[in-house]
Enzyme design. Structure first.
Site, PDB file in Angstrom:
ATOM      1  N   CYS A 138       0.835  -1.204   0.000  1.00 54.89           N
ATOM      2  CA  CYS A 138       0.000   0.000   0.000  1.00 54.89           C
ATOM      3  C   CYS A 138       0.870   1.255   0.000  1.00 54.89           C
ATOM      4  O   CYS A 138       1.319   1.708   1.066  1.00 54.89           O
ATOM      5  CB  CYS A 138      -0.945  -0.004   1.205  1.00 54.89           C
ATOM      6  SG  CYS A 138      -2.012   1.439   1.248  1.00 54.89           S
ATOM      7  N   CYS A 141      -0.498   4.150   2.052  1.00 59.72           N
ATOM      8  CA  CYS A 141      -0.340   4.045   3.512  1.00 59.72           C
ATOM      9  C   CYS A 141       1.104   4.295   3.939  1.00 59.72           C
ATOM     10  O   CYS A 141       1.344   4.888   4.985  1.00 59.72           O
ATOM     11  CB  CYS A 141      -0.733   2.650   4.009  1.00 59.72           C
ATOM     12  SG  CYS A 141      -2.145   1.935   3.204  1.00 59.72           S
ATOM     13  N   ASP A 142       2.063   3.837   3.152  1.00 61.53           N
ATOM     14  CA  ASP A 142       3.446   3.763   3.647  1.00 61.53           C
ATOM     15  C   ASP A 142       4.440   4.694   2.972  1.00 61.53           C
ATOM     16  O   ASP A 142       5.603   4.731   3.375  1.00 61.53           O
ATOM     17  CB  ASP A 142       3.960   2.314   3.495  1.00 61.53           C
ATOM     18  CG  ASP A 142       3.171   1.352   4.366  1.00 61.53           C
ATOM     19  OD1 ASP A 142       2.599   1.807   5.373  1.00 61.53           O
ATOM     20  OD2 ASP A 142       3.116   0.158   4.039  1.00 61.53           O
TER      21      ASP A 142
END
Ligand code: NAP
Length: 315
Positions: A138, A141-142
């Site tokens: 992701c 997200c990261d």
């Protein structure tokens, strides 16, 4: 032993992505008592998409915002929502279907499976070991963890190229490693990636191993034309090589393809009576928000018609 709460519905929808919420809207508008349950938070996979620019009527919208609108629309028709519900047991064969979660038993006349799909794994050495320590599925997200670092995205579809472009906002360099010499991604996305000077393409290459001590330090790749093997110095690996269906709980109970996608007819009817499938989880030639939403509408319409044929049963 905890006594589980028993909840009765006309239709229970498993999954709250575009297929699930679309089915819920059509089902509730068809005057059926409708529940949507999800193992995760609501919104499904598109909630993580950065930008969607091919959902008609929205020339550009974030996946999160679009899914919020799906949810609000379902709320308007009184759909009941149950996030974070893990299915423990289910009976889809009886006329009254039963879905058992940690603390509830959902009973319904019809079930729509809209559980979507999840990221496929590369299945190479180091992938599992370095998960969350440099291996991520992701980028949204990261990506902030990779400020001024060098990362590799694996894959040649829309996801790989879009996420690679996004990662360039943080990383100093992004390799895109693809096993062929042309991309599956839409031309417009390919052209954007090609124009981005932080992206370097490594074509006809396959990752073999992820190496490091505490965190990811190297990706070993093989040139499939020359068979040469080399190490790329990177700090992050983002495999974007497609999805496999979330069918763990249904496997063997209904007809599926060899990859596990659920077989349906054009009415989204599965091989089980009163059970429908919609969206990415089913065997379909196109997996988009629009096609998932369309599947959901058809599945709910089929459920409405099916329920009309049932002899009244008290649930
Ligand atoms: P995809 O289109 O199936 O592409 C997967 C890519 O990974 C392909 O290029 C494939 O290579 C490669 N691949 C598969 N297995 C591999 C392996 N074991 N090792 C190395 N490479 C491997 O998947 P996706 O990009 O995740 O997209 C899924 C669906 O969502 C598509 O329908 C896509 O259009 C849609 N989507 C849409 C948007 C949007 O509209 N904004 C954004 C993201 C995704 P080959 O090409 O050689 O098979």
């Amino acid at each position: 032993m905890i006594k589980k709460e028993i909840l009765n519905f006309d239709v229970v929808i498993l999954g709250s992505g575009p297929a699930g919420f679309s089915a819920a809207i059509y089902s509730a508008r068809g005057n059926l008592k409708t529940a949507v349950i999800d193992i995760n938070m609501l919104g499904g996979q598109p909630s993580n998409y950065l930008e969607i620019e091919n959902y008609p009527a929205f020339s550009l919208i974030s996946g999160y915002e679009l899914m919020e609108k799906f949810e609000q629309h379902a709320d308007k028709f009184g759909v009941e929502k149950f996030p974070m519900q893990e299915i423990i047991n289910l009976d889809l064969t009886s006329q009254i279907k039963e879905i058992e979660t940690q603390d509830k038993i959902f009973k319904s006349k019809a079930v729509i499976i809209a559980t979507g799909a999840q990221s496929k794994k590369l299945n190479i050495k180091g992938e599992e070991e370095f998960k969350s320590r440099g291996v991520s599925y992701c980028a949204v997200c990261d990506s902030a963890f990779y400020k001024d670092k060098t990362v590799a995205v694996v894959g040649g579809g829309n996801s790989a190229l879009e996420e690679a472009i996004y990662l360039t906002k943080f990383a100093k360099k992004v390799y895109i490693i693809h096993r062929r010499d042309n991309f599956r991604a839409d031309k417009i996305i390919c052209s954007r990636a090609c124009k981005n000077d932080k992206i370097e393409f490594i074509m006809n290459s396959q990752p073999l191993e992820i190496k490091g001590s505490n965190c990811v330090e190297k990706l070993v790749i093989k040139d499939l034309k020359t068979n040469k093997i080399k190490d790329l110095e990177i700090q992050g690996v983002f495999p974007y090589i497609g999805y496999s269906p979330n069918t763990e709980k249904f496997n063997g109970q209904l007809e599926q393809t060899k990859d596990g996608f659920i077989e349906t007819n054009i009415n989204m009817q599965t091989s089980l009576k009163g059970v429908y499938a919609a969206g990415d989880v089913r065997n379909t030639p196109l997996r988009q928000v629009i096609t998932a939403a369309s599947d959901g509408a058809i599945a709910a319409n089929s459920a409405v018609k099916y329920i009309e044929t049932l002899t009244p049963v008290i649930v």
